[in-house]
Design an enzyme around this catalytic site. Structure first.
Site, PDB file in Angstrom:
ATOM      1  N   PHE A   1       0.829  -1.207   0.000  1.00 22.64           N
ATOM      2  CA  PHE A   1       0.000   0.000   0.000  1.00 22.64           C
ATOM      3  C   PHE A   1       0.866   1.261   0.000  1.00 22.64           C
ATOM      4  CE2 PHE A   1      -3.337  -2.370   2.819  1.00 22.64           C
ATOM      5  CZ  PHE A   1      -3.662  -3.195   1.758  1.00 22.64           C
TER       6      PHE A   1
ATOM      7  N   ARG B   1      12.489   0.403   6.859  1.00 23.12           N
ATOM      8  CA  ARG B   1      13.733  -0.149   7.415  1.00 23.12           C
ATOM      9  C   ARG B   1      14.730  -0.544   6.346  1.00 23.12           C
ATOM     10  NH1 ARG B   1      11.576  -5.027  10.898  1.00 23.12           N
ATOM     11  NH2 ARG B   1      10.324  -5.211   9.006  1.00 23.12           N
TER      12      ARG B   1
ATOM     13  N   TYR C   1      -3.513  -9.232  16.242  1.00 17.55           N
ATOM     14  CA  TYR C   1      -3.616  -8.410  15.032  1.00 17.55           C
ATOM     15  C   TYR C   1      -4.991  -7.755  14.972  1.00 17.55           C
ATOM     16  CZ  TYR C   1      -3.862  -6.839  10.246  1.00 17.55           C
ATOM     17  OH  TYR C   1      -4.032  -6.050   9.134  1.00 17.55           O
TER      18      TYR C   1
END
Length: 252
Positions: free
Chosen positions: A14, A34, A151
């Site tokens: 996304f 990262r 989650y």
């Protein structure tokens, strides 16, 4: 209209699709992640450092996040749209068998990381009396499923935090949207299944899932609506995804 957009987790999925969508409309783009090599590749592909500013850090690290936000150069400092996209799921084991380390990683990324970036960027939006925060929630924040546990809980947090922010921002022109995608083919499932590409692929096979460009287009739409309009929340699924009946299962 053009401006500056900051996208966390902007190296794939996304986030990368959104960077490309806004760049095509002339926006300045800030992407975080990262993986420095991926950040550099996206930056080069989208016109170099004058068009795209990169921030390489781990959103789980509070100090690194604060330093990255403080380091924005003047040309990119006034963020008009913040897309809190960085997030992940790890594992599908039931709660009594899950890894506590993986639970904490999800909380540190999906909850704490989102909070840190929002707290750094939001004051400037309020001061300028304009801006839009788009939080990437999930249908998992609305509809639990076996193995979703933390989650699902983390995305329910994002939903309620988005609502509370809207309440806090009453009297300003700063907008907040909680975008709640369903099944979409990205690296998400590869990460969730700890690198098992075949297992991830099996989830999408024959299901015609959404793709990242679909979500990027929705983000473009909600942020380009007239400033008087706020899309509070938006749940989107592929046509092939829906709900099933409530489970009735005999107890052992």
């Amino acid at each position: 209209m053009t401006g500056t957009i900051l996208i966390t987790g902007g190296t794939s999925g996304f986030g990368a699709a959104t960077a490309y969508r806004f760049n095509a409309q002339g926006w300045k783009v800030i992407i975080t992640g990262r993986r420095g090599d991926r950040l550099a590749a996206v930056q080069e592909d989208l016109g170099g450092p004058e068009r795209v500013h990169t921030l390489e850090f781990d959103i789980q690290d509070r100090r690194a996040t604060e330093q990255a936000m403080d380091s924005l150069p003047p040309a990119f400092a006034d963020v008009d749209v913040l897309v809190n996209n960085a997030g992940l799921a790890l594992g599908r084991e039931p709660a009594h068998e899950c890894s506590l380390d993986e639970w904490e990683t999800m909380v540190d990324t999906n909850v704490k990381g989102l909070l840190r970036v929002t707290r750094a960027i939001l004051p400037g939006m309020v001061e300028r009396n304009r801006g839009h925060v788009v939080n990437l929630g999930s249908v998992a924040g609305n509809w639990p499923y076996p193995g979703g546990n933390v989650y699902c809980a983390s995305k329910a947090f994002v939903q309620q935090f988005s609502r509370a922010m809207r309440s806090d921002l009453q009297g300003t022109r700063v907008r907040v949207t909680n975008l709640e995608p369903g099944l979409c083919e990205t690296e998400f499932s590869v990460v969730r299944f700890r690198g098992d590409q075949a297992k991830a692929d099996s989830l999408y096979e024959g299901n015609d899932p959404m793709i990242p460009d679909d979500i990027a287009e929705i983000i473009w739409w909600v942020t380009s609506l007239p400033a008087r309009v706020n899309v509070n929340s938006l749940e989107v699924m592929p046509v092939t995804q829906s709900w099933g009946p409530l489970a009735v299962i005999p107890v052992r």
